[in-house]
Design a protein around this motif. Sequence first.
Motif, PDB file in Angstrom:
ATOM      1  N   GLN A 197      39.149 -16.907 -99.097  1.00 27.94           N
ATOM      2  CA  GLN A 197      40.017 -17.186-100.240  1.00 27.94           C
ATOM      3  C   GLN A 197      39.238 -17.991-101.261  1.00 27.94           C
ATOM      4  OE1 GLN A 197      43.490 -16.148-100.462  1.00 27.94           O
ATOM      5  NE2 GLN A 197      42.858 -16.524-102.573  1.00 27.94           N
ATOM      6  N   GLU A 198      39.235 -17.518-102.518  1.00 27.71           N
ATOM      7  CA  GLU A 198      38.635 -18.239-103.625  1.00 27.71           C
ATOM      8  C   GLU A 198      39.703 -18.499-104.679  1.00 27.71           C
ATOM      9  OE1 GLU A 198      35.307 -16.242-105.376  1.00 27.71           O
ATOM     10  OE2 GLU A 198      34.548 -15.517-103.449  1.00 27.71           O
ATOM     11  N   PHE A 199      39.608 -19.635-105.359  1.00 29.87           N
ATOM     12  CA  PHE A 199      40.477 -19.916-106.492  1.00 29.87           C
ATOM     13  C   PHE A 199      39.757 -20.907-107.396  1.00 29.87           C
ATOM     14  CE2 PHE A 199      41.458 -22.977-103.222  1.00 29.87           C
ATOM     15  CZ  PHE A 199      41.629 -24.173-103.891  1.00 29.87           C
ATOM     16  N   GLY A 200      40.206 -20.948-108.660  1.00 34.73           N
ATOM     17  CA  GLY A 200      39.549 -21.883-109.564  1.00 34.73           C
ATOM     18  C   GLY A 200      39.899 -21.631-111.008  1.00 34.73           C
ATOM     19  N   SER A 201      38.947 -21.915-111.897  1.00 32.89           N
ATOM     20  CA  SER A 201      39.170 -21.873-113.340  1.00 32.89           C
ATOM     21  C   SER A 201      39.616 -20.497-113.811  1.00 32.89           C
ATOM     22  CB  SER A 201      37.874 -22.266-114.057  1.00 32.89           C
ATOM     23  OG  SER A 201      37.476 -23.572-113.707  1.00 32.89           O
ATOM     24  N   PHE A 202      40.300 -20.488-114.939  1.00 38.19           N
ATOM     25  CA  PHE A 202      40.793 -19.279-115.596  1.00 38.19           C
ATOM     26  C   PHE A 202      41.754 -18.497-114.693  1.00 38.19           C
ATOM     27  CE2 PHE A 202      36.096 -19.576-116.640  1.00 38.19           C
ATOM     28  CZ  PHE A 202      36.273 -20.521-117.637  1.00 38.19           C
ATOM     29  N   ASP A 203      42.545 -19.236-113.908  1.00 39.65           N
ATOM     30  CA  ASP A 203      43.539 -18.634-113.004  1.00 39.65           C
ATOM     31  C   ASP A 203      42.895 -17.671-112.005  1.00 39.65           C
ATOM     32  OD1 ASP A 203      45.633 -19.937-114.410  1.00 39.65           O
ATOM     33  OD2 ASP A 203      45.594 -18.341-115.918  1.00 39.65           O
ATOM     34  N   THR A 204      41.678 -17.981-111.611  1.00 39.19           N
ATOM     35  CA  THR A 204      40.959 -17.094-110.691  1.00 39.19           C
ATOM     36  C   THR A 204      41.562 -17.156-109.294  1.00 39.19           C
ATOM     37  OG1 THR A 204      38.884 -17.243-111.912  1.00 39.19           O
ATOM     38  CG2 THR A 204      38.739 -16.666-109.573  1.00 39.19           C
ATOM     39  N   LEU A 205      41.732 -15.980-108.709  1.00 36.89           N
ATOM     40  CA  LEU A 205      42.204 -15.858-107.333  1.00 36.89           C
ATOM     41  C   LEU A 205      41.529 -14.645-106.717  1.00 36.89           C
ATOM     42  CD1 LEU A 205      44.223 -16.652-105.031  1.00 36.89           C
ATOM     43  CD2 LEU A 205      45.806 -14.997-106.051  1.00 36.89           C
ATOM     44  N   ARG A 206      40.833 -14.846-105.583  1.00 34.56           N
ATOM     45  CA  ARG A 206      40.176 -13.742-104.877  1.00 34.56           C
ATOM     46  C   ARG A 206      40.466 -13.873-103.391  1.00 34.56           C
ATOM     47  NH1 ARG A 206      36.086 -10.701-106.579  1.00 34.56           N
ATOM     48  NH2 ARG A 206      34.694 -11.098-104.820  1.00 34.56           N
ATOM     49  N   SER A 207      40.863 -12.767-102.798  1.00 33.56           N
ATOM     50  CA  SER A 207      41.214 -12.756-101.385  1.00 33.56           C
ATOM     51  C   SER A 207      40.479 -11.603-100.698  1.00 33.56           C
ATOM     52  CB  SER A 207      42.723 -12.574-101.193  1.00 33.56           C
ATOM     53  OG  SER A 207      43.450 -13.581-101.866  1.00 33.56           O
ATOM     54  N   GLN A 208      40.037 -11.866 -99.470  1.00 34.53           N
ATOM     55  CA  GLN A 208      39.361 -10.841 -98.679  1.00 34.53           C
ATOM     56  C   GLN A 208      39.786 -10.940 -97.227  1.00 34.53           C
ATOM     57  OE1 GLN A 208      35.131 -11.324 -98.071  1.00 34.53           O
ATOM     58  NE2 GLN A 208      34.814  -9.165 -97.559  1.00 34.53           N
ATOM     59  N   PHE A 209      40.001  -9.777 -96.633  1.00 30.96           N
ATOM     60  CA  PHE A 209      40.168  -9.657 -95.186  1.00 30.96           C
ATOM     61  C   PHE A 209      39.131  -8.668 -94.689  1.00 30.96           C
ATOM     62  CE2 PHE A 209      41.884  -7.190 -91.600  1.00 30.96           C
ATOM     63  CZ  PHE A 209      41.977  -8.215 -90.659  1.00 30.96           C
ATOM     64  N   GLY A 210      38.525  -8.952 -93.556  1.00 33.25           N
ATOM     65  CA  GLY A 210      37.554  -8.040 -92.967  1.00 33.25           C
ATOM     66  C   GLY A 210      37.746  -7.936 -91.472  1.00 33.25           C
ATOM     67  N   ALA A 211      37.512  -6.743 -90.947  1.00 36.71           N
ATOM     68  CA  ALA A 211      37.615  -6.525 -89.502  1.00 36.71           C
ATOM     69  C   ALA A 211      36.566  -5.507 -89.092  1.00 36.71           C
ATOM     70  CB  ALA A 211      39.008  -6.027 -89.125  1.00 36.71           C
ATOM     71  N   GLY A 212      35.847  -5.810 -88.026  1.00 36.17           N
ATOM     72  CA  GLY A 212      34.830  -4.892 -87.532  1.00 36.17           C
ATOM     73  C   GLY A 212      34.639  -5.045 -86.045  1.00 36.17           C
ATOM     74  N   GLY A 213      34.109  -4.010 -85.442  1.00 36.82           N
ATOM     75  CA  GLY A 213      33.848  -4.066 -84.016  1.00 36.82           C
ATOM     76  C   GLY A 213      33.225  -2.779 -83.522  1.00 36.82           C
ATOM     77  N   ALA A 214      32.772  -2.805 -82.291  1.00 34.81           N
ATOM     78  CA  ALA A 214      32.169  -1.637 -81.646  1.00 34.81           C
ATOM     79  C   ALA A 214      32.851  -1.410 -80.308  1.00 34.81           C
ATOM     80  CB  ALA A 214      30.668  -1.845 -81.451  1.00 34.81           C
ATOM     81  N   ILE A 215      33.250  -0.172 -80.074  1.00 29.77           N
ATOM     82  CA  ILE A 215      33.894   0.236 -78.828  1.00 29.77           C
ATOM     83  C   ILE A 215      33.108   1.415 -78.285  1.00 29.77           C
ATOM     84  CG2 ILE A 215      36.030   0.998 -77.740  1.00 29.77           C
ATOM     85  CD1 ILE A 215      37.532  -0.126 -80.174  1.00 29.77           C
ATOM     86  N   ASP A 216      32.331   1.157 -77.239  1.00 30.16           N
ATOM     87  CA  ASP A 216      31.442   2.181 -76.690  1.00 30.16           C
ATOM     88  C   ASP A 216      30.555   2.720 -77.809  1.00 30.16           C
ATOM     89  OD1 ASP A 216      32.512   1.835 -74.137  1.00 30.16           O
ATOM     90  OD2 ASP A 216      34.139   3.243 -74.549  1.00 30.16           O
ATOM     91  N   ASN A 217      30.619   4.032 -78.061  1.00 32.01           N
ATOM     92  CA  ASN A 217      29.753   4.626 -79.072  1.00 32.01           C
ATOM     93  C   ASN A 217      30.316   4.525 -80.489  1.00 32.01           C
ATOM     94  OD1 ASN A 217      27.902   5.304 -77.147  1.00 32.01           O
ATOM     95  ND2 ASN A 217      28.562   7.422 -76.942  1.00 32.01           N
ATOM     96  N   PHE A 218      31.560   4.110 -80.629  1.00 27.33           N
ATOM     97  CA  PHE A 218      32.180   3.962 -81.944  1.00 27.33           C
ATOM     98  C   PHE A 218      31.963   2.550 -82.481  1.00 27.33           C
ATOM     99  CE2 PHE A 218      34.679   7.594 -80.475  1.00 27.33           C
ATOM    100  CZ  PHE A 218      34.764   8.365 -81.628  1.00 27.33           C
TER     101      PHE A 218
END
Length: 706
Positions: free
Chosen positions: A202-223
Amino acid sequence: MQTKPIPFLAVRRRAETLMPRLALLLLGTSAILSLLAPPARSQTAIPPVTVTADRAEPAGAMTVPDAEDARTRIEKTAGGVDIVPAEEMRDGRASTVKDVLDYVPGVFAQSKYGQEDSRLSIRGSGLSRSFHLRGTRILRDGVPITDADGAGDTMEIDPLAVDYTEVYKGANALQYGASLLGGAVNFVSPTGRSQPGFLLRQEFGSFDTLRSQFGAGGAIDNFDYYVTPTYSHSSGFRDHTDQDYTRLNGNVGYRFGDGAETRFFLSAANINQKIPNSLTRSQALASPSWTTPQSFTGNTKRNIEAIRGASKTTFLTDSGEISVGFFAASKTLFHPLSSPSFSTVVDNEEINGGGFGRWTGETELAGHRNEMALGINYFTGVNQARSYTNAGGSRGSLTADADQISNTFEIYGENAFYVIPEVALIAGLQGTMAQRELQDKFLSNGNQSFDRGYNSINPKIGTRWDFAPRQQAFVNLSWSAEPPPFSELGTTATTTALEQQEARTLEIGARGRGSDLAWDAAVYRAWLQNELQTIQPASGAAVQQNVDGTIHQGIELGGDWVFGRDLAATGDNAMLRLAYTYSDFYFDGHPTYGNNDIPGAPKHYLRAALRYSHASGWYAGPNVEWVPRGYYVDNANSAKTPAYALLGARAGYDFGNGLTLFVDGRNLLDRTYISNVGTTTTANANSTLYNPGDGRAVYFGAELHW
């Protein structure tokens, strides 16, 4: 009067029909190629990557090498290259291409306003373009983001969805078949093998800035899989610069035994950006947050909807490594523009696609080590380009309607022969066949259709000397060619007759990495013929021209130096990061401009940062961006920007449990400066060429991994 909206044009209907079929084709082709891979090797575990065995199975994804493997490969280039790991910019605000490339010497990246329309020039590529870009190929995971005609944007690139970035300057981008003055920039995605687990930011700040990120990763056998949606909002420093960005990036990989891997990539973006007009010099310096009334009455903005899919398969054989892939993209652009002398709505619907193949291998030749690479690229695209009068930001009457069709075929090869284990002689050759065809459908003002072809053969010769472990010197001489994109070709008899830009570049440099010091230095000189130049007159639309006989030369210095360890506590350190670019671009005996400077970039550009890092996890330090001399905005060298120096600072804390916090201050002294300009032949006090940079800003952020 507003005409009836056309939300589903023929190009979009074709895209919707084509995309499912293309997805099936990608899947089937990748599966077939994987079946053609050799039987699994006898080893039971994936061995680590080594610098002496290119065909060693990577511990991570085969289709997307990790940053260290990528650095080992890229440093075999006999020329200027760089790797930017994500951690170098994720400890502060990370929203623009400038944030990513700030500390790469030879690169001049500046935001026009907010995230929109970031300018990117490498060694003077596309120097006169204050909008979009050309002369540098932008890729994601080795797949082109730039359009089939060579023009492009960086807006679709989300810095938060990048694991590391590769920079290939000039003809050193031969690895991707590119032969352009600026080279190529490749933004590489995280995978489930390189970034397993979950992420919240989560980022926020000047000029009404708002940035949000979600990430998900993983390995299951060969995938393995990785997916990250992001959202960004800002009201902007200048009036009428509100922006909302929604992006989605992800990929899924499957490993067939231990000899082949297929990966599918998907990215989508919905971008809504209001844009202000450029100002005169006095306006920009007196009221940097202001814009002209026409920005409001014409509701000037740049809205993009884009979706891109790609497939890449890599498999190992006894003779080397083969990678093949396909991609397809659909993009719409709705772009009202309005100024005191110019008002229109640009309305585009575009499809791009293509495929690529590359083989690399290592053999023994006359008892010497010999490395080879061969590849082909094919890019094609159709853009339904319509223009309307601007009716308060909506479509008025139709003023232009054309199909812009681009086809580009490239074939390339490179060979490195080691005369002794430490010295390689390198030769390369690239050939391009490009077509630009415009089919005019708006004939009330005459038929402006045309069909142009551009062919070129571009050799490269050089040598690389590994004079010590992880230390190299290099020299190369290369040729490059850049066919004009449609934005340059236009529709007039003068512009459609434009020739392709050609260059011959000599480069000498060295680089090295040690425990406390990493450094990079290069000197180059490029002789250009028919340089493509976009000129913005004092009034009216931009015009394009070829400029014969120009010189681009410069010096690039960069490095990281850990100059103090255990200063105040065990395990602490102090580090200096530096990137300096000297750019000397000038006309060479031009009949009108003599030896004047080519406008658009500063001669001296310095980025430096000092940081102290404590063993407990906190860090802090100042940084500076310095242009000690202003640069010209016109060929006549009659007007220039002011010099400037911007002070910033960063601080943060790593709790050691996956949670980090940061604060990032920009332009802390609130200096007024010019960040981006247009160019013209002869500027005057009324020339609206200047875009002010952001004022003082402070951003806060938190990132959690688990």
